[in-house]
Design a protein around this motif. Structure first.
Motif, PDB file in Angstrom:
ATOM      1  N   LEU B  44       0.827  -1.205   0.000  1.00 44.64           N
ATOM      2  CA  LEU B  44       0.000   0.000   0.000  1.00 44.64           C
ATOM      3  C   LEU B  44       0.866   1.263   0.000  1.00 44.64           C
ATOM      4  CD1 LEU B  44      -2.913   1.068   0.170  1.00 44.64           C
ATOM      5  CD2 LEU B  44      -2.677   1.067   2.642  1.00 44.64           C
ATOM      6  N   ILE B  45       1.893   1.239   0.874  1.00 45.06           N
ATOM      7  CA  ILE B  45       2.715   2.444   0.985  1.00 45.06           C
ATOM      8  C   ILE B  45       3.538   2.643  -0.289  1.00 45.06           C
ATOM      9  CG2 ILE B  45       4.981   1.850   1.971  1.00 45.06           C
ATOM     10  CD1 ILE B  45       2.840   4.136   3.890  1.00 45.06           C
ATOM     11  N   ASN B  46       3.955   1.563  -0.929  1.00 48.91           N
ATOM     12  CA  ASN B  46       4.650   1.687  -2.210  1.00 48.91           C
ATOM     13  C   ASN B  46       3.757   2.357  -3.242  1.00 48.91           C
ATOM     14  OD1 ASN B  46       6.987   0.536  -1.355  1.00 48.91           O
ATOM     15  ND2 ASN B  46       6.523  -1.516  -2.128  1.00 48.91           N
ATOM     16  N   TYR B  47       2.533   1.875  -3.263  1.00 48.09           N
ATOM     17  CA  TYR B  47       1.554   2.409  -4.204  1.00 48.09           C
ATOM     18  C   TYR B  47       1.357   3.904  -3.953  1.00 48.09           C
ATOM     19  CZ  TYR B  47      -2.955   2.836  -6.590  1.00 48.09           C
ATOM     20  OH  TYR B  47      -3.968   3.215  -7.411  1.00 48.09           O
ATOM     21  N   ILE B  48       1.211   4.251  -2.679  1.00 45.88           N
ATOM     22  CA  ILE B  48       1.025   5.658  -2.320  1.00 45.88           C
ATOM     23  C   ILE B  48       2.242   6.485  -2.721  1.00 45.88           C
ATOM     24  CG2 ILE B  48       0.910   7.252  -0.363  1.00 45.88           C
ATOM     25  CD1 ILE B  48      -0.945   5.287   1.003  1.00 45.88           C
ATOM     26  N   ALA B  49       3.451   5.960  -2.400  1.00 44.57           N
ATOM     27  CA  ALA B  49       4.673   6.731  -2.662  1.00 44.57           C
ATOM     28  C   ALA B  49       4.811   7.048  -4.147  1.00 44.57           C
ATOM     29  CB  ALA B  49       5.887   5.956  -2.166  1.00 44.57           C
ATOM     30  N   ILE B  50       4.476   6.074  -4.978  1.00 48.55           N
ATOM     31  CA  ILE B  50       4.579   6.314  -6.423  1.00 48.55           C
ATOM     32  C   ILE B  50       3.591   7.400  -6.849  1.00 48.55           C
ATOM     33  CG2 ILE B  50       4.049   5.283  -8.660  1.00 48.55           C
ATOM     34  CD1 ILE B  50       5.310   2.712  -7.570  1.00 48.55           C
ATOM     35  N   ASN B  51       2.389   7.332  -6.287  1.00 45.26           N
ATOM     36  CA  ASN B  51       1.415   8.367  -6.622  1.00 45.26           C
ATOM     37  C   ASN B  51       1.832   9.731  -6.100  1.00 45.26           C
ATOM     38  OD1 ASN B  51      -0.377   6.923  -8.178  1.00 45.26           O
ATOM     39  ND2 ASN B  51      -1.410   6.058  -6.389  1.00 45.26           N
ATOM     40  N   VAL B  52       2.603   9.735  -5.006  1.00 37.83           N
ATOM     41  CA  VAL B  52       3.124  11.014  -4.517  1.00 37.83           C
ATOM     42  C   VAL B  52       4.027  11.630  -5.583  1.00 37.83           C
ATOM     43  CG1 VAL B  52       4.710  12.082  -2.869  1.00 37.83           C
ATOM     44  CG2 VAL B  52       2.936  10.530  -2.054  1.00 37.83           C
ATOM     45  N   ILE B  53       4.880  10.809  -6.173  1.00 40.37           N
ATOM     46  CA  ILE B  53       5.773  11.344  -7.215  1.00 40.37           C
ATOM     47  C   ILE B  53       4.952  11.947  -8.359  1.00 40.37           C
ATOM     48  CG2 ILE B  53       7.560  10.789  -8.906  1.00 40.37           C
ATOM     49  CD1 ILE B  53       8.511   8.587  -7.112  1.00 40.37           C
ATOM     50  N   ILE B 173      11.845   2.681  -3.893  1.00 41.28           N
ATOM     51  CA  ILE B 173      10.779   3.645  -4.160  1.00 41.28           C
ATOM     52  C   ILE B 173      10.837   4.818  -3.197  1.00 41.28           C
ATOM     53  CG2 ILE B 173       8.282   3.970  -4.066  1.00 41.28           C
ATOM     54  CD1 ILE B 173       7.967   1.250  -5.281  1.00 41.28           C
ATOM     55  N   MET B 174      11.061   4.503  -1.932  1.00 39.29           N
ATOM     56  CA  MET B 174      11.056   5.572  -0.944  1.00 39.29           C
ATOM     57  C   MET B 174      12.182   6.558  -1.191  1.00 39.29           C
ATOM     58  SD  MET B 174       8.997   6.646   1.035  1.00 39.29           S
ATOM     59  CE  MET B 174       7.751   5.458   1.418  1.00 39.29           C
ATOM     60  N   LEU B 175      13.348   6.038  -1.615  1.00 40.35           N
ATOM     61  CA  LEU B 175      14.457   6.941  -1.928  1.00 40.35           C
ATOM     62  C   LEU B 175      14.074   7.877  -3.074  1.00 40.35           C
ATOM     63  CD1 LEU B 175      17.775   4.918  -1.659  1.00 40.35           C
ATOM     64  CD2 LEU B 175      17.231   7.132  -0.641  1.00 40.35           C
ATOM     65  N   PHE B 176      13.506   7.292  -4.112  1.00 41.29           N
ATOM     66  CA  PHE B 176      13.071   8.108  -5.251  1.00 41.29           C
ATOM     67  C   PHE B 176      12.065   9.159  -4.793  1.00 41.29           C
ATOM     68  CE2 PHE B 176      14.889   5.051  -8.196  1.00 41.29           C
ATOM     69  CZ  PHE B 176      15.200   5.832  -9.275  1.00 41.29           C
ATOM     70  N   THR B 177      11.059   8.711  -4.065  1.00 40.69           N
ATOM     71  CA  THR B 177       9.995   9.620  -3.652  1.00 40.69           C
ATOM     72  C   THR B 177      10.550  10.768  -2.822  1.00 40.69           C
ATOM     73  OG1 THR B 177       8.539   7.722  -3.569  1.00 40.69           O
ATOM     74  CG2 THR B 177       7.731   9.741  -2.564  1.00 40.69           C
ATOM     75  N   PHE B 178      11.401  10.396  -1.868  1.00 38.60           N
ATOM     76  CA  PHE B 178      11.953  11.393  -0.961  1.00 38.60           C
ATOM     77  C   PHE B 178      12.761  12.435  -1.738  1.00 38.60           C
ATOM     78  CE2 PHE B 178      15.128  12.888   2.071  1.00 38.60           C
ATOM     79  CZ  PHE B 178      14.309  13.299   3.089  1.00 38.60           C
ATOM     80  N   LEU B 179      13.670  11.946  -2.579  1.00 38.00           N
ATOM     81  CA  LEU B 179      14.537  12.873  -3.312  1.00 38.00           C
ATOM     82  C   LEU B 179      13.738  13.737  -4.287  1.00 38.00           C
ATOM     83  CD1 LEU B 179      17.675  10.666  -3.999  1.00 38.00           C
ATOM     84  CD2 LEU B 179      17.430  12.607  -2.430  1.00 38.00           C
ATOM     85  N   MET B 180      12.780  13.126  -4.960  1.00 37.86           N
ATOM     86  CA  MET B 180      12.052  13.890  -5.975  1.00 37.86           C
ATOM     87  C   MET B 180      11.108  14.907  -5.341  1.00 37.86           C
ATOM     88  SD  MET B 180      11.464  10.981  -8.871  1.00 37.86           S
ATOM     89  CE  MET B 180      10.986  11.992 -10.255  1.00 37.86           C
TER      90      MET B 180
END
Lengths: 290, 349, 261, 267
Positions: B44-53, B173-180
């Motif tokens: 779920l959190i992966n899915y959310i993180a991608i949508n955050v990007i 994913i979290m690294l990508f989301t955080f940095l972006m």
């Protein structure tokens, strides 16, 4: 071959023209690009289906009932949702109509399920009339005639009725219409009603050639939108011509270039037309004053 | 409020101690999360993180620059397919593949941005909508892309590290989301970000101040397409397979909903909007299992509608939320958050 | 001065545009059969008064009340206000560009049902402005500025108003046309229609009006008969363009005061 | 003194309406040049042509020895022409600070790539941001906008908004400042402050000002020269006293007594 191409183009173009007209009527009145237009038509078509199948009424009655339903649906949506937005930006309006689209899409799917249904219109899609080597199905013929008839009716309505002229006045200048005593809110509601009826007719005529499911009008919606944009979004004549033009281009593309990718023609047409004429083919371009 | 001594404090990311503490707590939570959470929630959190990007990127376009796009599912698809195909057919390593995919999406974004220069409002919306539909049509019909059957994604590997399950994909994913997200925040707070907002608020004044509108509008399209493309690439690994139906019009509308629900024109809002909408989207797939509400909806379906169509409840709800936001709270969740912050500030301690 | 029952009574209204208070506590009375002019610079709030009376500003006036023939009209919609007998000629004409001249006039009579009366009134308006008769079938957008102004006035008259609100009828017109328009304004008034006029062209306005108000920054700073206004030295200096020594001293005092602060 | 701005034969149609009709004039470096005329006389159209928003049909506009026609508005701004607008065009959802920072846009270099490194104090972006903020503070002090510094401009009163717009134009460090009705909507006090600021801008900052203004007192007091136009044509040009007493100007703008002139004609 080419004559047949024109006939086919006109037939499918009539459908696009109807959707485009429905769109433009609302856009002219209130600058709302109505993304719910397709789903409004889809729901109305389902209503017709329900009358025909579940309630077993004759198709004349079903058609009449559908038109009344569509008119009410348009007015209700305008009253419940569109009118609520105060001083909306273009983005706000797009979001509201997209919201209505989702609601209608969801309700239709909820009520009638995701499975595809055959729409039993008693006008054949396969039986054809032959005129001098050209072939046209009864349904296509009906569509073309219905489109022409509706355009005539709309023209007469705007030209000769008091409410039609009031509607034109409202479209052109909201404030000036109000100071002349036109109840612009009523006019807007009626506008949505009329637009919804035109869309419903397009839906009922389109459903037999496709299958009835909640996605029914997605393709006609974008085609109709493309036609309206090509025509200029605020010209009824432009919308109709845009519809025929798009139907024709699409068939041309399908015949000579690629049948598979026929459906992206609409997108290419929009981009090309707007690149050269940002406000469409048949519309004046206004510069913003500061 | 403490005194400022230096203009640099004006441009810093975290302005006071409270913000620093919250930020620290957030990072620690994100690091600890995979160790304590069950698998399902990690998905779920992966899915959310991608949508955050995606939402952050789309918000740069819609919220900041004031341009509308209903075609971002197209960029999402481009990113997903490009990453997968680069890795499958050309054996490009993951990091390079996803970067290339991002830049490919950005290139398409730039191309779409060109006609967008001359369009506004509904015209732009319809052109982008057409773009999104064109992309899925093409993908669905070209054999290289696997047609309607779609493609199986290869395993996600960075050098010797191979992410075999959701927990390991989470790290990437979290690294990508955080940095972006951080990058987007930096962009919005500097010259470029100001130019974007200026175009939204008054393009004429922006031009008169020397802002090159054509450049910044296409730039906004390219950046937002880049974000969406990268997110699409990541999504391919979360799903394990991709097919054209994932990227339809409803997906584009869902992205728009995330921006709107979070609040147009705020990065924090994008995160909140993406989280809430994604969460609801996943949770409502099995709405009948939600206690109370679920039973009521099942009853409602039996009585008036149909049980097989119940999943469509999601659309109805999202539609109503969109309308609700325009009518009552234009700033979305961010607006609600701002208000409650003001409320708590004046709360008597 | 007769102490008739006023046709329009505005009591201490305040109107806001967002946070800006454009009209700050304005009161006035319009006597039936008169022409009243509101003078003032750009942005003084003249147009806002007319729009407030007409009900065109949502949720405004914020404070105060407006009576038309003893009926309270603030808070009503413009659609209702027109039906009570107030006509409005807006600034910048605001005609329907893509309707013909005749259709424009017919829209003006939207609130009426008496066909014969409408036809008669249309002839009367063609009498005022013969050029409109010639252009009857033409789209209004193709008319010149002066003709559009005539059409806007004619359209407002079609609803048979008792009170006509006119916003800058001389805007952007050549001096000759301005004179024509004002001649008609006087003629309309002589036929019994009360007129409230907003003008920047103070000379022209004071020439036809009976009463005048001078507005600055959302307030009336002067009121009186035209005679009284014409004799006022400030009006002479600021609105009628009669030369006087500019008060450089005042500025210098200000500058000192500012520096001292 | 050399002509900083030279407008020649400028013509612009809108549909059938001639907004500018072969208009020519020159603005000298260091002067305050006011343009007066009735509403709809073509004043704002003239500004829009100079700042590149409209493309005139005919004529030329030479600024500092360079032809402006055909250049994009942002190029013209980069050459040193700043302007304000008749109906305030501020970025209403930004603070005063950010609005003024936009005025520094052309003096800054950092793009997307540099922006990513904002948190590092030594990065180009951070150094630029800090340096230009310091510059903005000078403008804030000059226009006494301290209290508005971190407020959203849409929450400021009208008069203050006009000042922020003026400040934003000054932040550009222009050679030429185009002001479209700077005192409209201001009260007497604000108007008098503005009078001093205009003089300071001219004398201390050395910026040439071209100004459209309706308030005749303001125009008379502050201008070095006045241009009166009507229907896009020049009526008169010259020192304030001369223009104010020019018969055509009185007729078209200040309003003429028709009977008097008729009487004069009859004699």
């Amino acid at each position: 071959m080419f004559g047949q191409l024109i006939i086919n183009g006109l037939a499918v173009g009539s459908l696009y023209a109807l959707v485009a007209l429905a769109m433009v009527i609302i856009y002219k009145a209130s600058e709302v690009p109505n993304f719910a237009q397709g789903e409004m038509a889809m729901v109305s078509t389902y209503f017709a289906y329900m009358l025909l199948i579940s309630n077993q009424v004759s198709w004349h009655v079903a058609l009449l009932g559908t038109l009344v339903f569509a008119f009410a649906l348009g007015m209700v949506l305008e009253f419940l949702f569109v009118r609520r937005a105060k001083d909306p930006t273009v983005l706000d309006l797009i979001i509201v109509t997209l919201g209505m689209q989702l609601v209608l899409h969801g309700l239709a799917g909820w009520k009638w399920g995701p499975d595809q249904k055959d729409f039993p219109l008693p006008i054949s899609d396969t039986d054809v009339v032959q005129v001098g080597g050209l072939v046209i199905s009864y349904l296509n013929l009906t569509t073309m005639i219905a489109a022409l008839l509706l355009m005539g009716l709309l023209y007469a309505f705007f030209q000769y009725t008091k409410i039609g002229v009031a509607m034109k006045a409202t479209q052109q200048n909201w404030m000036a219409a109000r100071i002349n005593g036109i109840r612009t809110n009523h006019i807007l509601g009626i506008t949505w009603g009329i637009s919804s009826v035109i869309g419903a007719i397009a839906g009922v005529l389109f459903a037999p050639t496709s299958t009835l499911d909640p996605h029914l009008m997605w393709d006609p919606l974008i085609k109709g939108f493309a036609a309206a944009v090509m025509g200029g979004m605020n010209s009824l004549v432009g919308a109709a011509l845009g519809g025929y033009l798009l139907g024709f281009i699409e068939n041309l593309f399908g015949l000579y270039i690629s049948l598979e990718f026929k459906s992206i023609v609409a997108f290419l047409a929009i981009v090309l037309v707007l690149w050269f004429r940002p406000s469409g083919l048949f519309s004046k371009h206004y510069e913003r004053r500061v | 409020m403490d005194m400022k001594r230096d203009y640099f404090e004006d441009v810093q990311l975290l302005k006071d101690r409270a913000q620093k503490i919250w930020f620290g707590i957030l990072i620690i939570t994100l690091i600890l999360f995979p160790f304590v959470s069950p698998n399902y929630y990690i998905y779920l959190i992966n899915y959310i993180a991608i949508n955050v990007i995606v939402t952050v990127g789309l918000n740069l376009l819609i919220g900041y620059t004031g341009q509308i796009s209903l075609g971002h599912a197209g960029f999402f698809a481009i990113g997903a397919y490009a990453t997968t195909l680069l890795m499958l057919k050309l054996h490009v390593p993951f990091l390079l593949a996803i970067l290339i995919a991002g830049f490919l999406a950005a290139a398409f974004g730039f191309l779409l941005g060109l006609p967008a220069l001359r369009l506004e409002g509904p015209y732009l919306a319809i052109a982008t909508l057409g773009f999104g539909m064109a992309v899925t049509t093409i993908i669905g019909r070209v054999p290289l892309f696997g047609g309607h059957m779609g493609l199986q994604t290869p395993p996600l590997s960075i050098g010797p590290f191979v992410a075999k399950n959701d927990r390991e994909i989470y790290v990437v994913i979290m690294l990508f989301t955080f940095l972006m997200t951080l990058a987007a925040r930096n962009i919005t707070r500097t010259r470029v970000g100001r130019a974007l907002i200026a175009i939204r608020d008054s393009d004429i004044a922006a031009e008169a101040l020397g802002v090159n509108i054509a450049y910044y509008k296409t730039l906004a399209f390219a950046i937002s397409a880049f974000y969406t493309g990268v997110a699409g690439g990541l999504m391919a690994f979360v799903l394990g397979f991709i097919n054209p139906n994932i990227f339809d019009l409803l997906q584009s509308i869902l992205f728009l909903a995330m921006v709107v629900v979070g609040g147009a024109g705020t990065i924090l809002g994008s995160v909140m909007g993406a989280a809430v909408v994604s969460f609801l989207h996943i949770k409502l797939e099995a709405v009948q299992n939600i206690p109370g509400v679920g039973q009521f909806l099942v009853y409602l379906s039996q009585k008036w509608l149909s049980v097989s169509g119940l999943p469509n409840f999601t659309f109805v709800l999202f539609g109503l939320i969109l309308i609700f936001i325009v009518v009552f709270e234009r700033l979305g969740l961010y607006g609600i958050w701002l208000r409650s912050k003001i409320y708590w500030r004046t709360w008597p301690f | 001065m007769k102490t008739n029952q006023p046709l329009l009574r505005v009591n201490n209204i305040e109107t806001y545009y967002g946070l800006i208070c454009a009209v700050q506590g304005v009161s006035m009375e319009i006597q039936p059969g008169t022409i009243t002019a509101i003078l003032g610079n750009n942005g003084a709030g003249k147009t806002t008064i007319l729009k407030t009376v007409m009900g065109l500003l949502e949720d405004q006036p914020d404070k105060g009340s407006i009576y038309f023939k003893d009926q309270r009209i603030d808070g009503k919609d413009p659609e209702q206000i027109v039906r009570l007998g107030i006509g409005f000629v807006p600034e910048g004409r605001e005609i329907f560009d893509e309707l013909t001249v005749k259709e424009n006039l017919l829209v003006g009579a939207y609130t009426r049902r008496d066909r014969a009366g409408i036809r008669a009134d249309m002839e009367r308006i063609y009498g005022y402005f013969p050029i409109l008769k010639e252009r009857e079938k033409q789209l209004a957008g193709t008319l010149s500025g002066g003709q559009q102004q005539m059409l806007a006035i004619g359209r407002a008259l079609m609803s048979r108003p008792q009170l006509l609100l006119m916003d800058e009828p001389s805007l952007g017109l050549s001096p000759m046309l301005v004179r024509d328009i004002f001649r008609i304004i006087r003629q309309i008034n002589e036929e019994g229609i009360t007129i409230l006029l907003v003008e920047q062209n103070a000379r022209m306005a004071l020439r036809v009006a009976h009463y005048g108000y001078v507005m600055e920054n959302g307030r009336f700073v002067l009121a009186g008969t035209v005679q009284e206004l014409m004799e006022d030295p400030d009006v002479q200096e600021f609105y009628l363009g009669m030369k006087k020594e500019t008060s450089v001293k005042g500025y210098q005092r200000w500058k000192r005061k500012k520096r001292w602060r | 003194m050399a002509a900083l701005l030279k407008v020649e034969n400028l013509t612009k149609h809108f549909g059938g309406i001639l907004a500018l009709d072969h208009l020519s004039f020159e603005v000298q470096e260091g002067e305050i040049y006011s343009i007066i005329g009735p509403n709809g006389a073509g004043k704002t159209t003239l500004f829009n042509c100079i700042s590149g928003l409209y493309r005139p049909d005919e004529g030329s506009i030479v600024f500092d020895g360079q032809e402006l026609i055909g250049l994009k508005p942002h190029r013209i701004a980069e050459m040193g022409i700043a302007r304000t607008f008749q109906n305030i065009e501020l970025f209403s959802n930004m603070t005063t600070m950010d609005n003024l920072m936009l005025g520094r846009h052309i003096h800054m270099r950092s793009g997307v790539w540099h922006s990513l490194f904002l948190p590092w104090r030594k990065s180009l972006t951070a150094r630029e941001e800090v340096a230009h903020r310091a510059r903005i503070e000078e403008i804030i002090d000059f226009l006494e906008l301290q209290s508005a510094r971190n407020q959203l401009v849409k929450s400021l009163p009208y008069g203050r908004q006009k000042l922020v717009e003026l400040g934003r134009a000054l932040a550009l460090e222009p050679k030429l400042l185009l002001l479209d009705e700077p005192s409209a909507g201001m009260n007497t006090e604000e108007r008098q402050d503005l009078f001093f600021w205009l003089q300071d801008i001219k004398e201390d900052l050395g910026i040439t000002i071209v100004m459209i203004e309706h308030n005749m007192q303001m125009v008379m007091d502050v201008s070095d020269r006045i241009l009166a136009i009507d229907f896009g044509k020049k009526l008169a040009e010259g020192p304030p006293e001369e223009v104010a007493n020019h018969p055509d100007v009185i007729k078209a703008y200040l309003g003429e007594d028709e009977d008097e002139s008729a009487a004069v004609a009859r004699q």
